[in-house]
Write a protein that holds these residues in place. Structure first.
Motif, PDB file in Angstrom:
ATOM      1  N   ASN A 173       0.806  -1.218   0.000  1.00 59.43           N
ATOM      2  CA  ASN A 173       0.000   0.000   0.000  1.00 59.43           C
ATOM      3  C   ASN A 173       0.839   1.268   0.000  1.00 59.43           C
ATOM      4  N   VAL A 174       2.122   1.136   0.349  1.00 57.94           N
ATOM      5  CA  VAL A 174       3.011   2.299   0.376  1.00 57.94           C
ATOM      6  C   VAL A 174       3.608   2.572  -0.996  1.00 57.94           C
ATOM      7  N   ILE A 175       3.982   1.524  -1.714  1.00 59.98           N
ATOM      8  CA  ILE A 175       4.657   1.714  -3.003  1.00 59.98           C
ATOM      9  C   ILE A 175       3.711   2.319  -4.037  1.00 59.98           C
ATOM     10  N   GLU A 176       4.308   2.906  -5.050  1.00 57.24           N
ATOM     11  CA  GLU A 176       3.534   3.534  -6.124  1.00 57.24           C
ATOM     12  C   GLU A 176       3.094   2.477  -7.136  1.00 57.24           C
ATOM     13  N   PRO A 177       1.820   2.464  -7.495  1.00 54.36           N
ATOM     14  CA  PRO A 177       1.357   1.487  -8.497  1.00 54.36           C
ATOM     15  C   PRO A 177       1.822   1.855  -9.895  1.00 54.36           C
ATOM     16  N   PHE A 178       1.745   0.909 -10.793  1.00 54.60           N
ATOM     17  CA  PHE A 178       2.090   1.157 -12.192  1.00 54.60           C
ATOM     18  C   PHE A 178       1.115   2.175 -12.779  1.00 54.60           C
ATOM     19  N   HIS A 179       1.651   3.194 -13.450  1.00 55.30           N
ATOM     20  CA  HIS A 179       0.811   4.218 -14.075  1.00 55.30           C
ATOM     21  C   HIS A 179       0.614   3.865 -15.544  1.00 55.30           C
ATOM     22  N   ARG A 180      -0.516   3.278 -15.822  1.00 60.94           N
ATOM     23  CA  ARG A 180      -0.826   2.863 -17.187  1.00 60.94           C
ATOM     24  C   ARG A 180      -1.080   4.092 -18.060  1.00 60.94           C
ATOM     25  N   PHE A 181      -0.714   3.972 -19.317  1.00 62.95           N
ATOM     26  CA  PHE A 181      -0.958   5.061 -20.273  1.00 62.95           C
ATOM     27  C   PHE A 181      -2.455   5.341 -20.382  1.00 62.95           C
ATOM     28  N   VAL A 182      -2.816   6.610 -20.245  1.00 56.38           N
ATOM     29  CA  VAL A 182      -4.208   7.037 -20.377  1.00 56.38           C
ATOM     30  C   VAL A 182      -4.236   8.207 -21.351  1.00 56.38           C
ATOM     31  N   GLY A 183      -4.599   7.929 -22.597  1.00 59.50           N
ATOM     32  CA  GLY A 183      -4.652   8.972 -23.607  1.00 59.50           C
ATOM     33  C   GLY A 183      -5.944   9.776 -23.573  1.00 59.50           C
ATOM     34  N   ARG A 184      -5.942  10.866 -24.332  1.00 62.83           N
ATOM     35  CA  ARG A 184      -7.100  11.758 -24.376  1.00 62.83           C
ATOM     36  C   ARG A 184      -8.369  11.010 -24.783  1.00 62.83           C
TER      37      ARG A 184
ATOM     38  N   ILE B  54      -1.658  -7.379  -7.319  1.00 59.79           N
ATOM     39  CA  ILE B  54      -2.214  -7.254  -8.678  1.00 59.79           C
ATOM     40  C   ILE B  54      -2.565  -5.794  -8.967  1.00 59.79           C
ATOM     41  N   LYS B  55      -3.132  -5.109  -7.981  1.00 60.27           N
ATOM     42  CA  LYS B  55      -3.462  -3.685  -8.158  1.00 60.27           C
ATOM     43  C   LYS B  55      -2.231  -2.890  -8.590  1.00 60.27           C
ATOM     44  N   ASP B  56      -1.122  -3.068  -7.843  1.00 61.80           N
ATOM     45  CA  ASP B  56       0.088  -2.305  -8.129  1.00 61.80           C
ATOM     46  C   ASP B  56       0.690  -2.677  -9.477  1.00 61.80           C
ATOM     47  N   ALA B  57       0.578  -3.948  -9.851  1.00 61.75           N
ATOM     48  CA  ALA B  57       1.180  -4.400 -11.104  1.00 61.75           C
ATOM     49  C   ALA B  57       0.367  -3.979 -12.323  1.00 61.75           C
ATOM     50  N   VAL B  58      -0.965  -4.009 -12.199  1.00 63.95           N
ATOM     51  CA  VAL B  58      -1.838  -3.708 -13.341  1.00 63.95           C
ATOM     52  C   VAL B  58      -2.009  -2.204 -13.523  1.00 63.95           C
ATOM     53  N   GLY B  59      -2.284  -1.490 -12.453  1.00 60.17           N
ATOM     54  CA  GLY B  59      -2.431  -0.036 -12.536  1.00 60.17           C
ATOM     55  C   GLY B  59      -3.616   0.426 -13.352  1.00 60.17           C
TER      56      GLY B  59
END
Length: 305
Positions: free
Chosen positions: A41-52, A118-123
């Motif tokens: 819960n402390v580490i930053e999750p993967f930030h998946r690309f989110v385009g316009r 899984i949450k952190d890996a999928v993002g």
């Protein structure tokens, strides 16, 4: 004999320390799982690309939780724990108490670790990601990649990348799924006598867990796939953890933990001659109550087949 532990009363005072010591390594593993859960819960999750062009399905309103975060442990842990304690005060069986609590905690913590990993890996972005990213409603995008350049609060944006799977749902199904299996064993829901009322009692915890999952979609914190996956993870882990300590609910001895029957077998082999008539009668009564009940169920099965 004074101080002799009787088979008829396996209380926390008489057997608690012995049972806990036998499973000391399991309690240490639970502490390790807690540490891992905190770290995830402390580490930053993967930030998946989110385009316009991807924000069409991610622009739902940012709402408060119908089921707040603090309520999840209450539903998934404290509620089943109350039922387990009530049964202990009725049965006075520390084997059942200890193993039920241990199985419940393992169910919830293993589910939590799997879910958050899984949450952190999928993002995956939540349905309300746009308003988390741009609280003023003005989108800012990279001129080359068109990826979002969020202007919102960092902690809110971080939480916005944790959609898959649903933690509320997985925790609820882990704890309440374990409770459902626990109740089905205690009321002998599968004794082939056709008491549908027993099934209603067994399904009640699962209904509560399902409603928690539905609330996550209604609040626009999760997509339906997130809730489905969370429920599947929680229920699967609950089943494995329950069967680690208890026979299947449909088993003849499904009402008690494995350790209880193992203790009875060892006690039967090691009973020494004694002048204490009450002690001997209590031992025989306890053993007969177990084996006669099992015998009756076997005879019923034979008649049916």
């Amino acid at each position: 004999m004074p101080g002799e532990i009787q088979l008829g009363a396996h209380t926390v005072r008489s057997h608690g320390v012995k049972v806990a010591r036998t499973h000391m390594h399991d309690w240490l593993i639970l502490l390790l799982l807690v540490a891992i859960e905190i770290g995830l819960n402390v580490i930053e999750p993967f930030h998946r690309f989110v385009g316009r062009d991807m924000l069409t399905d991610l622009s739902y309103p940012l709402k408060d939780n119908t089921i707040p975060f603090w309520a999840v442990p209450v539903i998934a842990i404290l509620l089943p724990l109350v039922v387990i304690l009530i049964y202990y005060f009725i049965r006075k069986d520390v084997y059942d108490l200890h193993h039920a609590i241990l199985g419940l905690l393992f169910s919830v913590l293993i589910t939590g670790v799997i879910t958050d990993a899984i949450k952190d890996a999928v993002g995956r972005p939540r349905p309300d990601f746009f308003w988390r990213c741009f609280p003023d409603g003005k989108g800012v995008f990279d001129p080359v990649t068109t990826d979002v350049m969020c202007t919102g609060v960092k902690s809110v944006i971080k939480e916005g990348h944790k959609s898959f799977p649903s933690g509320h749902t997985s925790w609820s199904f882990a704890g309440l799924g374990f409770l459902s299996l626990y109740l089905s064993g205690k009321v002998r829901a599968f004794d082939r006598r056709g008491h549908v009322a027993k099934l209603c009692l067994v399904f009640l915890p699962l209904l509560v867990a399902s409603l928690v999952g539905v609330s996550r979609v209604d609040d626009y914190w999760h997509h339906w796939q997130d809730v489905f996956a969370g429920g599947l993870i929680g229920l699967t882990v609950a089943s494995f953890c329950y069967l680690q300590f208890f026979p299947p609910p449909y088993d003849i001895d499904g009402w008690g933990p494995h350790a209880y029957f193992q203790m009875l077998a060892e006690s039967g082999d090691s009973v020494q001659p004694t002048n204490d008539v009450n002690s001997l009668n209590m031992q025989q009564s306890e053993l007969q109550s177990v084996y006669i009940d099992s015998y009756n169920h076997r005879e019923t099965s034979r008649v049916i087949t």
